[in-house]
Design an enzyme around this catalytic site. Structure first.
Site, PDB file in Angstrom:
ATOM      1  N   PHE A  20       0.827  -1.219   0.000  1.00  0.00           N
ATOM      2  CA  PHE A  20       0.000   0.000   0.000  1.00  0.00           C
ATOM      3  C   PHE A  20       0.856   1.261   0.000  1.00  0.00           C
ATOM      4  CE2 PHE A  20      -2.221   3.043   2.990  1.00  0.00           C
ATOM      5  CZ  PHE A  20      -3.024   3.624   2.011  1.00  0.00           C
ATOM      6  N   TYR A 145       2.915  -7.659  16.513  1.00  0.00           N
ATOM      7  CA  TYR A 145       3.349  -6.706  15.488  1.00  0.00           C
ATOM      8  C   TYR A 145       4.209  -5.612  16.118  1.00  0.00           C
ATOM      9  CZ  TYR A 145       3.139  -2.707  12.343  1.00  0.00           C
ATOM     10  OH  TYR A 145       3.480  -1.623  11.563  1.00  0.00           O
ATOM     11  N   ASN A 172      -1.111   5.868  12.466  1.00  0.00           N
ATOM     12  CA  ASN A 172      -2.050   5.327  11.493  1.00  0.00           C
ATOM     13  C   ASN A 172      -2.176   6.239  10.274  1.00  0.00           C
ATOM     14  OD1 ASN A 172      -2.852   4.229  14.234  1.00  0.00           O
ATOM     15  ND2 ASN A 172      -4.123   2.977  12.894  1.00  0.00           N
ATOM     16  N   ARG A 207      -7.266   7.274  17.160  1.00  0.00           N
ATOM     17  CA  ARG A 207      -6.022   7.133  16.407  1.00  0.00           C
ATOM     18  C   ARG A 207      -5.671   8.444  15.705  1.00  0.00           C
ATOM     19  NH1 ARG A 207      -6.057   3.408  19.159  1.00  0.00           N
ATOM     20  NH2 ARG A 207      -5.841   1.181  18.679  1.00  0.00           N
TER      21      ARG A 207
END
Length: 303
Positions: A20, A145, A172, A207
């Site tokens: 992405f 992660y 984010n 976020r």
């Protein structure tokens, strides 16, 4: 008349170029005059001079690519980035050992690029009771992660005296083309499809969202900066809850979406608030302006 020879274009290697972020960054760098060599882990087409296959978990493969390309710049994006990935060990094989393979390959073939930009993640901060997390905050990862990215950062610090490395911690971000596994594309998909309802987890988690085009611009600018042997947040400094995003999308589309809470989407390790301080980033690349999140959402909703 004296003869002037144009300076050669910067050769920039981008790992994970088919991801992405990579797609937007490659486009941005090429528009800025870079000769970009993409690496991908997908055997979909034959290799070319600007597109190479690379299994980042293979030390020999990393040596082959670095020795062949000898790039002026490296942007390392290749990673397992979906928090819900179902094989925990993959995070460490790719995110930690894959990064080590790349750095070791540079040293072993005797190549030192002008800058090596490595993407970490703001998830390394964990649950922090602050809406302005800066780079001095301790690392307290709460999932595999984040733990793999924190371990990667600690490992990379050992190479600061050998290679000009800059670690970026993006908060984010989203945009067109992001998988619907991620929150904002899922919400957008439901609005563009005029769905009557959506199943979400905790809609009050907040976020710091940025636009992927802004992130690509920041990465390009940081390559040209003098920053090295340090870490910098990539963020907007403005948090949005899931509830805020749904409300904004509703206002932009005129469509109402009924929210159903689904306990399966709530992770015990979910970070409740994650918003960064962009102060250091602004000091390094003051000319790069962030994109208001409502503009990002509008762009995604008309895709």
């Amino acid at each position: 008349m004296p003869f002037f020879q144009a300076a050669p274009l910067a050769r920039t290697l981008v790992t994970g170029a088919n991801g992405f972020t990579g797609r937007y960054l490659v486009e941005k760098l090429r528009a800025g005059g870079h000769t970009v060599i993409e690496t991908t882990d997908v055997h979909d087409e034959p290799e070319t001079s600007t597109r190479l296959y690379l299994d980042i978990t293979s030390h020999d493969a990393c040596r082959r690519v670095i020795d062949r390309v000898r790039p002026d710049y490296i942007v390392h994006l290749a990673a397992i980035s979906f928090v819900g990935h179902d094989e925990p060990l993959d995070f460490y094989r790719v995110n930690v050992m894959g990064t080590r393979n790349l750095l070791e390959a540079c040293v072993q073939v005797g190549h030192t690029p002008s800058k090596l930009l490595i993407a970490s993640s703001a998830n390394v901060y964990g649950n922090v009771a602050s809406d302005a997390i800066d780079e001095t905050f301790p690392l307290r990862p709460v999932n595999h992660y984040a733990a793999s990215k924190a371990a990667m950062e600690k490992m990379v610090h050992a190479w600061f005296d050998r290679l000009p490395i800059l670690i970026v911690r993006p908060f984010n971000y989203t945009g067109r083309g992001q998988s619907s596994n991620f929150l904002v594309p899922k919400i957008v998909e439901h609005f563009t499809g005029r769905e009557p309802s959506i199943q979400l987890g905790n809609i009050d988690v907040a976020r710091d969202f940025s636009d992927v085009r802004y992130v690509a611009s920041v990465y390009e600018a940081l390559l040209d900066s003098d920053a090295a042997a340090e870490t910098v947040n990539v963020c907007s400094g403005t948090p949005y809850t899931v509830r805020d995003i749904v409300s904004s999308a509703s206002e932009l589309t005129g469509h109402e979406l009924e929210i159903h809470a689904n306990a399966e989407f709530v992770r015990q390790t979910d970070v409740k608030m994650l918003a960064g301080s962009p102060a250091k980033l602004h000091s390094l690349v003051p000319s790069v302006e962030s994109i208001p999140f409502v503009d990002t959402l509008r762009w995604m909703l008309v895709s």
